[in-house]
Design an enzyme around this catalytic site. Structure first.
Site, PDB file in Angstrom:
ATOM      1  N   LYS A  92     -23.630  10.535   5.932  1.00 51.29           N
ATOM      2  CA  LYS A  92     -23.449  11.417   4.776  1.00 51.29           C
ATOM      3  C   LYS A  92     -23.389  12.890   5.184  1.00 51.29           C
ATOM      4  CE  LYS A  92     -25.828  10.628   1.006  1.00 51.29           C
ATOM      5  NZ  LYS A  92     -26.972  10.299   0.113  1.00 51.29           N
ATOM      6  N   ASN A 100     -18.753  19.603   1.772  1.00 55.79           N
ATOM      7  CA  ASN A 100     -19.367  20.661   0.962  1.00 55.79           C
ATOM      8  C   ASN A 100     -19.267  22.025   1.634  1.00 55.79           C
ATOM      9  OD1 ASN A 100     -20.138  18.935  -1.118  1.00 55.79           O
ATOM     10  ND2 ASN A 100     -22.187  18.574  -0.279  1.00 55.79           N
ATOM     11  N   TYR A 146     -23.166   7.759  14.185  1.00 62.44           N
ATOM     12  CA  TYR A 146     -23.150   9.136  14.681  1.00 62.44           C
ATOM     13  C   TYR A 146     -21.762   9.508  15.205  1.00 62.44           C
ATOM     14  CZ  TYR A 146     -24.591  13.292  17.330  1.00 62.44           C
ATOM     15  OH  TYR A 146     -24.717  14.569  17.808  1.00 62.44           O
TER      16      TYR A 146
END
Length: 328
Positions: A92, A100, A146
């Site tokens: 995330k 964002n 990752y």
């Protein structure tokens, strides 16, 4: 005064970046949700007028009042222990968090640098690794959370650059070490030093023939700073090309710590890369950068830092309870 937002500010590299930008005369806004970061790394900055801190998770909407000139996105679990315990949060922060922050950079007309990693190369089939190598990564392996998070970071960053004309920079960071590393985070150097300080045998996975290349933190920060201030858009490897096998490095640690621990061998983890060495030709040419600190010098400083820690930190096996971060 130029204003910079640094995410992951309480982490190892993030805290050193805060120090560097303060030194350069910037107004620094640090942001961290403190999952793996430690507020102690930046508490010396709290008294400064040109530093402020937001306790915030970048996977949620990010708002910073006022202008921003630069954003450095370093929010992410970075050690195998962390990202294997919080795989969903790792994905995330690489996907939602990067989205964002790219949106914030677009809104503020700010230049953004993202912290990618040598792990985008996976278990490489070419050696050393140059930026034009596409990698050998298992998307469904345990380390994929990752590796693929970072690969997605690069992809969406280049999409924002091409589609929106956003000023972007991509640093592919190789193994870095120095003060403020977490002692028990599972990475090679703190793992070995922690075992030596506790009088435990040093654990080597596999036969120890796998290689790593270790870059001292001051060199890493200098390379990142130069990349941010450059006009170069493509990814750049930032690391030290001096390669050493894990077995040789374990023996180096025993000599450094002047202990008589033995080396014990355990099975190699799934998808653990066998070779890791950066080709830094691009960094030399574009940034006029190459590492300056010899490993013997950097390791001495790092060892002294770990020796200075409180004994309770030395004995602590787990850093935090991560269970809550995998629930959403």
């Amino acid at each position: 005064m130029k204003r910079v937002l640094i995410t992951g500010a309480a982490g190892f590299l993030g805290s050193h970046l805060c120090d560097r930008f303060i030194k350069e005369g910037f107004y620094v806004i640090g942001m961290d949700n403190l999952i793996t970061g430690d507020q102690k790394n930046i508490e010396h900055l709290f008294k400064l007028e040109n530093f402020e801190f937001y306790h915030h998770d970048v996977t949620k909407f990010v708002h910073v009042p006022g202008k921003l000139d630069y954003i450095l996105h370093f929010a992410s679990p970075a050690s195998p222990i962390d990202y294997l315990k919080i795989p969903i949060q790792t994905l995330k922060v690489g996907a939602l968090g990067t989205h964002n922050l790219l949106g914030l950079a677009k809104e503020k007309n700010a230049r953004i640098l993202i912290a990618s990693t040598s792990e985008v190369y996976g278990d490489p089939l070419v050696h050393p690794q140059s930026e034009d190598y596409y990698g050998n990564v298992s998307t469904i392996g345990p380390r994929g959370v990752y590796d693929e998070a970072k690969r997605f970071m690069e992809s969406i960053t280049m999409a924002y650059h091409r589609f929106h004309g956003l000023e972007t920079r991509i640093a592919r960071i190789f193994n870095t070490y120095g003060p403020r590393m977490r002692l028990n985070d599972g990475r090679v150097i703190p793992a070995f030093i922690g075992q030596a300080l506790r009088g435990e045998d040093l654990t080597v996975f596999g036969d120890g023939s796998q290689t790593r290349s270790f870059c001292y933190v001051d060199d890493q920060i200098e390379g990142i700073f130069r990349l941010l201030m450059s006009d170069y858009v493509e990814p750049v490897n930032i690391g030290n090309p001096e390669e050493i096998t894990i077995l040789d490095f374990a023996e180096e640690i025993i000599r450094l710590t002047q202990t008589d621990q033995k080396i014990v061998f355990k099975p190699l983890p799934v998808d653990d890369p066998m070779q890791r060495q950066p080709d830094i030709s691009r960094a030399i040419e574009v940034l006029n950068w190459s590492p300056k600190v010899e490993r013997a010098e950097g390791m001495k400083i790092t060892y002294e830092y770990f020796k200075s820690l409180d004994k309770s930190e030395l004995l602590k096996k787990e850093h935090k309870d991560f269970s809550v971060y995998n629930t959403r």
